[in-house]
Structure formats: structure tokens, C-alpha cells
Design a protein around this motif. Sequence first.
Motif, PDB file in Angstrom:
ATOM      1  N   ARG A  82      57.699  67.953 162.315  1.00 20.51           N
ATOM      2  CA  ARG A  82      56.792  68.044 161.166  1.00 20.51           C
ATOM      3  C   ARG A  82      55.364  68.279 161.667  1.00 20.51           C
ATOM      4  O   ARG A  82      54.816  67.478 162.407  1.00 20.51           O
ATOM      5  CB  ARG A  82      56.859  66.774 160.324  1.00 20.51           C
ATOM      6  CG  ARG A  82      58.233  66.535 159.744  1.00 20.51           C
ATOM      7  CD  ARG A  82      58.260  65.288 158.912  1.00 20.51           C
ATOM      8  NE  ARG A  82      59.634  64.940 158.560  1.00 20.51           N
ATOM      9  CZ  ARG A  82      59.961  63.889 157.864  1.00 20.51           C
ATOM     10  NH1 ARG A  82      59.028  63.041 157.423  1.00 20.51           N
ATOM     11  NH2 ARG A  82      61.225  63.643 157.587  1.00 20.51           N
ATOM     12  N   ARG A  83      54.775  69.365 161.208  1.00 19.94           N
ATOM     13  CA  ARG A  83      53.474  69.791 161.715  1.00 19.94           C
ATOM     14  C   ARG A  83      52.328  69.609 160.726  1.00 19.94           C
ATOM     15  O   ARG A  83      51.181  69.858 161.069  1.00 19.94           O
ATOM     16  CB  ARG A  83      53.552  71.268 162.104  1.00 19.94           C
ATOM     17  CG  ARG A  83      54.576  71.545 163.150  1.00 19.94           C
ATOM     18  CD  ARG A  83      54.707  73.028 163.449  1.00 19.94           C
ATOM     19  NE  ARG A  83      55.674  73.260 164.502  1.00 19.94           N
ATOM     20  CZ  ARG A  83      55.431  73.053 165.787  1.00 19.94           C
ATOM     21  NH1 ARG A  83      54.260  72.650 166.184  1.00 19.94           N
ATOM     22  NH2 ARG A  83      56.378  73.284 166.678  1.00 19.94           N
ATOM     23  N   GLU A  84      52.638  69.217 159.515  1.00 19.64           N
ATOM     24  CA  GLU A  84      51.603  69.109 158.481  1.00 19.64           C
ATOM     25  C   GLU A  84      50.633  67.972 158.791  1.00 19.64           C
ATOM     26  O   GLU A  84      51.023  66.904 159.275  1.00 19.64           O
ATOM     27  CB  GLU A  84      52.239  68.880 157.109  1.00 19.64           C
ATOM     28  CG  GLU A  84      53.135  70.010 156.639  1.00 19.64           C
ATOM     29  CD  GLU A  84      52.381  71.304 156.456  1.00 19.64           C
ATOM     30  OE1 GLU A  84      51.247  71.278 155.929  1.00 19.64           O
ATOM     31  OE2 GLU A  84      52.926  72.358 156.845  1.00 19.64           O
ATOM     32  N   GLU A  85      49.378  68.199 158.498  1.00 18.87           N
ATOM     33  CA  GLU A  85      48.346  67.181 158.701  1.00 18.87           C
ATOM     34  C   GLU A  85      48.683  65.897 157.942  1.00 18.87           C
ATOM     35  O   GLU A  85      48.460  64.800 158.448  1.00 18.87           O
ATOM     36  CB  GLU A  85      46.984  67.731 158.244  1.00 18.87           C
ATOM     37  CG  GLU A  85      45.821  66.871 158.653  1.00 18.87           C
ATOM     38  CD  GLU A  85      45.574  66.893 160.159  1.00 18.87           C
ATOM     39  OE1 GLU A  85      44.986  65.923 160.659  1.00 18.87           O
ATOM     40  OE2 GLU A  85      45.962  67.855 160.840  1.00 18.87           O
ATOM     41  N   ALA A  86      49.233  66.027 156.738  1.00 20.53           N
ATOM     42  CA  ALA A  86      49.593  64.853 155.938  1.00 20.53           C
ATOM     43  C   ALA A  86      50.630  63.992 156.644  1.00 20.53           C
ATOM     44  O   ALA A  86      50.587  62.758 156.548  1.00 20.53           O
ATOM     45  CB  ALA A  86      50.115  65.283 154.571  1.00 20.53           C
ATOM     46  N   ASP A  87      51.563  64.606 157.374  1.00 26.80           N
ATOM     47  CA  ASP A  87      52.558  63.843 158.126  1.00 26.80           C
ATOM     48  C   ASP A  87      51.898  63.046 159.239  1.00 26.80           C
ATOM     49  O   ASP A  87      52.222  61.878 159.465  1.00 26.80           O
ATOM     50  CB  ASP A  87      53.620  64.776 158.714  1.00 26.80           C
ATOM     51  CG  ASP A  87      54.512  65.371 157.656  1.00 26.80           C
ATOM     52  OD1 ASP A  87      55.043  64.602 156.829  1.00 26.80           O
ATOM     53  OD2 ASP A  87      54.685  66.601 157.648  1.00 26.80           O
ATOM     54  N   LYS A  88      50.964  63.682 159.927  1.00 29.98           N
ATOM     55  CA  LYS A  88      50.258  62.995 161.011  1.00 29.98           C
ATOM     56  C   LYS A  88      49.431  61.835 160.467  1.00 29.98           C
ATOM     57  O   LYS A  88      49.459  60.728 161.017  1.00 29.98           O
ATOM     58  CB  LYS A  88      49.369  63.978 161.765  1.00 29.98           C
ATOM     59  CG  LYS A  88      50.167  65.051 162.474  1.00 29.98           C
ATOM     60  CD  LYS A  88      49.263  66.090 163.098  1.00 29.98           C
ATOM     61  CE  LYS A  88      50.097  67.218 163.673  1.00 29.98           C
ATOM     62  NZ  LYS A  88      49.297  68.275 164.249  1.00 29.98           N
ATOM     63  N   ARG A  90      49.888  60.164 157.726  1.00 27.68           N
ATOM     64  CA  ARG A  90      50.795  59.083 157.294  1.00 27.68           C
ATOM     65  C   ARG A  90      51.296  58.276 158.486  1.00 27.68           C
ATOM     66  O   ARG A  90      51.345  57.051 158.443  1.00 27.68           O
ATOM     67  CB  ARG A  90      51.973  59.668 156.514  1.00 27.68           C
ATOM     68  CG  ARG A  90      52.891  58.600 155.963  1.00 27.68           C
ATOM     69  CD  ARG A  90      53.955  59.171 155.069  1.00 27.68           C
ATOM     70  NE  ARG A  90      54.828  58.129 154.583  1.00 27.68           N
ATOM     71  CZ  ARG A  90      56.020  58.330 154.086  1.00 27.68           C
ATOM     72  NH1 ARG A  90      56.493  59.564 153.961  1.00 27.68           N
ATOM     73  NH2 ARG A  90      56.761  57.319 153.681  1.00 27.68           N
ATOM     74  N   THR A 101      53.859  66.976 168.078  1.00 34.86           N
ATOM     75  CA  THR A 101      54.808  67.854 167.409  1.00 34.86           C
ATOM     76  C   THR A 101      55.702  68.517 168.448  1.00 34.86           C
ATOM     77  O   THR A 101      55.248  68.896 169.531  1.00 34.86           O
ATOM     78  CB  THR A 101      54.103  68.925 166.557  1.00 34.86           C
ATOM     79  OG1 THR A 101      53.186  69.636 167.370  1.00 34.86           O
ATOM     80  CG2 THR A 101      53.373  68.299 165.388  1.00 34.86           C
TER      81      THR A 101
END
Length: 111
Positions: A82-88, A90, A101
Motif C-alpha cells: 500500500r503506497r497511499e499517504e493515508a495508509d502511511k 494511519r 513500501t
Amino acid sequence: MPRILIVEDTSEIAEALQHHLERRGYETALATRAAEAAAVVADARPDLIVLDLGLPDRDGYTVLEQLRARGLDTPVLILSARREEADKVRGFTLGADDYVTKPFGAMELLA
């Protein structure tokens, strides 16, 4: 000897990580499901947890949240596709110490 718990459901990635870490002198334990991770943490008492987010029974965020809720302060490195900023964000909000990643073609890099 430092102990590392690898929580990863993709066997090729888990085995490659385990192989390379053990060659470098680390003791490793492996959990392929979220439900296993808590039991292995209790038994192995790792010095580091490498945690995938995409597990088959629960996501890695849930594992991280449960570990931190129990007061476990062992460093956790999220290793995820998962590369999305929101995942990081969280992951860090829930208590991860780092977030890496997986590169595309990760298996070739581990070979």
C-alpha cells in the motif's frame, strides 16, 4: 541474538525475508495470519516486528492496534504494498515506528 517476527502471508516474501535475516545473524519467527501474530509475540518476545497490512484474516492495522493497546512497545516496521499517504499516516497514528513500501518486483530484489 535479536529476534524478529515477520508477519507476512505471501510465502515467497516471508521465506525470503526469513532467509536473508537469518543469514545476517537474526533469529526469526513467522506468522502468516493476524491471529497467529499475537501468540507468536507472546512466545517469541521479538525485538522487532515486520508487519504486512494485507493479511487474510484481519488487516495489519488491527494487529498493530491490538499490540499497542496491550502496552507492547516493540518497534513495528510496516512492510506493505500500500503506497497511499493515508495508509502511511494511519500506520504511524496507530503506533508504527516505520513504514516501507514493497517495491514492484520485490521478489527479484530479495533473490
